[in-house]
Design a protein around this motif. Sequence first.
Motif, mmCIF file in Angstrom:
data_model
loop_
_atom_site.group_PDB
_atom_site.id
_atom_site.type_symbol
_atom_site.label_atom_id
_atom_site.label_comp_id
_atom_site.label_asym_id
_atom_site.label_seq_id
_atom_site.Cartn_x
_atom_site.Cartn_y
_atom_site.Cartn_z
ATOM 1 N N PRO A 1 10.255 3.609 3.977
ATOM 2 C CA PRO A 1 9.443 2.939 4.019
ATOM 3 C C PRO A 1 8.079 3.391 5.155
ATOM 4 C CG PRO A 1 11.446 3.907 5.432
ATOM 5 C CD PRO A 1 11.590 4.327 3.434
ATOM 6 N N ASN A 2 7.663 4.657 5.364
ATOM 7 C CA ASN A 2 6.340 5.025 5.922
ATOM 8 C C ASN A 2 5.710 4.662 5.330
ATOM 9 O OD1 ASN A 2 8.337 4.787 8.533
ATOM 10 N ND2 ASN A 2 9.669 6.676 7.926
ATOM 11 N N HIS A 3 5.903 5.074 3.753
ATOM 12 C CA HIS A 3 4.842 5.174 2.609
ATOM 13 C C HIS A 3 4.431 4.226 1.923
ATOM 14 C CE1 HIS A 3 5.056 9.963 4.405
ATOM 15 N NE2 HIS A 3 6.104 9.372 3.943
ATOM 16 N N VAL A 4 5.776 3.474 1.571
ATOM 17 C CA VAL A 4 5.466 2.592 0.965
ATOM 18 C C VAL A 4 5.383 0.457 1.902
ATOM 19 C CG1 VAL A 4 5.795 0.991 -1.103
ATOM 20 C CG2 VAL A 4 6.452 3.149 -1.357
ATOM 21 N N ILE A 5 3.835 0.700 2.154
ATOM 22 C CA ILE A 5 4.128 -0.468 3.104
ATOM 23 C C ILE A 5 3.501 -1.326 3.062
ATOM 24 C CG2 ILE A 5 2.071 -0.303 5.273
ATOM 25 C CD1 ILE A 5 2.373 2.430 4.600
ATOM 26 N N GLU A 6 4.196 -2.959 3.218
ATOM 27 C CA GLU A 6 3.677 -4.086 2.753
ATOM 28 C C GLU A 6 2.114 -4.756 3.554
ATOM 29 O OE1 GLU A 6 4.881 -9.186 2.323
ATOM 30 O OE2 GLU A 6 6.985 -7.464 2.940
ATOM 31 N N VAL A 7 1.531 -5.027 2.913
ATOM 32 C CA VAL A 7 0.119 -5.716 3.253
ATOM 33 C C VAL A 7 0.119 -7.103 3.598
ATOM 34 C CG1 VAL A 7 -2.585 -6.098 2.840
ATOM 35 C CG2 VAL A 7 -1.579 -3.587 2.205
ATOM 36 N N THR A 8 0.324 -6.732 5.706
ATOM 37 C CA THR A 8 0.716 -8.057 6.034
ATOM 38 C C THR A 8 -1.512 -9.220 6.221
ATOM 39 O OG1 THR A 8 0.389 -7.253 7.829
ATOM 40 C CG2 THR A 8 2.254 -7.481 7.359
ATOM 41 N N ALA B 1 0.510 -0.887 -0.277
ATOM 42 C CA ALA B 1 0.073 -0.191 0.165
ATOM 43 C C ALA B 1 1.015 0.918 0.383
ATOM 44 C CB ALA B 1 -1.487 -0.227 0.932
ATOM 45 N N VAL B 2 1.160 1.862 -0.939
ATOM 46 C CA VAL B 2 0.974 3.409 -0.967
ATOM 47 C C VAL B 2 0.610 4.783 -0.413
ATOM 48 C CG1 VAL B 2 2.352 4.945 -2.585
ATOM 49 C CG2 VAL B 2 2.631 2.568 -3.350
ATOM 50 N N ASP B 3 0.890 4.772 0.654
ATOM 51 C CA ASP B 3 0.521 5.544 1.406
ATOM 52 C C ASP B 3 0.849 7.566 0.932
ATOM 53 O OD1 ASP B 3 -1.049 7.666 3.647
ATOM 54 O OD2 ASP B 3 -1.079 6.912 4.770
ATOM 55 N N THR B 4 0.667 8.615 0.656
ATOM 56 C CA THR B 4 1.243 9.507 1.395
ATOM 57 C C THR B 4 1.376 10.700 1.977
ATOM 58 O OG1 THR B 4 -0.447 10.824 -0.285
ATOM 59 C CG2 THR B 4 0.804 9.576 -2.050
ATOM 60 N N GLY B 5 0.707 9.996 2.991
ATOM 61 C CA GLY B 5 0.717 11.085 4.477
ATOM 62 C C GLY B 5 -0.854 12.365 3.965
ATOM 63 N N SER B 6 -1.467 12.408 2.910
ATOM 64 C CA SER B 6 -2.431 13.698 2.484
ATOM 65 C C SER B 6 -3.403 12.812 1.271
ATOM 66 C CB SER B 6 -1.482 14.948 2.098
ATOM 67 O OG SER B 6 -2.038 15.574 1.390
ATOM 68 N N HIS B 7 -3.975 13.678 1.578
ATOM 69 C CA HIS B 7 -5.454 13.432 0.501
ATOM 70 C C HIS B 7 -5.349 14.523 -0.296
ATOM 71 C CE1 HIS B 7 -7.668 11.287 3.642
ATOM 72 N NE2 HIS B 7 -8.251 10.827 3.078
#
Length: 206
Positions: free
Chosen positions: A162-169, A87-93
Amino acid sequence: MATKEFILQGFTNRSHKDVIRSLFGVAGINRVLISAAYVTEHGVRHIEDLLQSNSAHVLVFAGIRNDATSYQGMLKLKSLHDATIYAVDTGSHGVLFHPKIYMVKGANQARAVIGSANLTLGGINNNIEGSMSFRFDLGIPDDLQAVNSIERAFTDSIAAFPNHVIEVTGQPMMEEMISQGRLIDEDVVRPPRPTAPGICTAVAED
């Protein structure tokens, strides 16, 4: 030298679903790379059989925190045996992870679709979407370099961000993402989008 074809879904003969499925025609598949801003269950279902039969080689990067990628879509991807899902989360909408790339690499050839189609029913079948389809000959240095650069751009991001590209476990992690507003729940009915007179409202998905 890479051969190219332009697809304008809805205007040309083939849908993105058709073209993406044709990528799996390469021999000796060793990498299936998917990047999509939005992922939903119906989108995944249209190529699920091919992903499942090549799941050990599947690597997916899916945007979240965008009010579109769903728990059900991510759960469907995670159910693929041996697939690796990020999951790639930029931290912002306000800043979205937005690339749409589908690439299948084999022993001697790679095929890719790069354009506007998300892994949703609208993106790969219903919407008017534009993409370029490529066939790369891996025996040609320029083609091999292009394919490797696409793959590295994504695989390198894992260590670089690593804080934005997160492996879905697993499912508990995705349930937490729903509670945090990073995934939507397709079973929750959302208010209809406002429309203006004269605008076609037949397509409901991005």
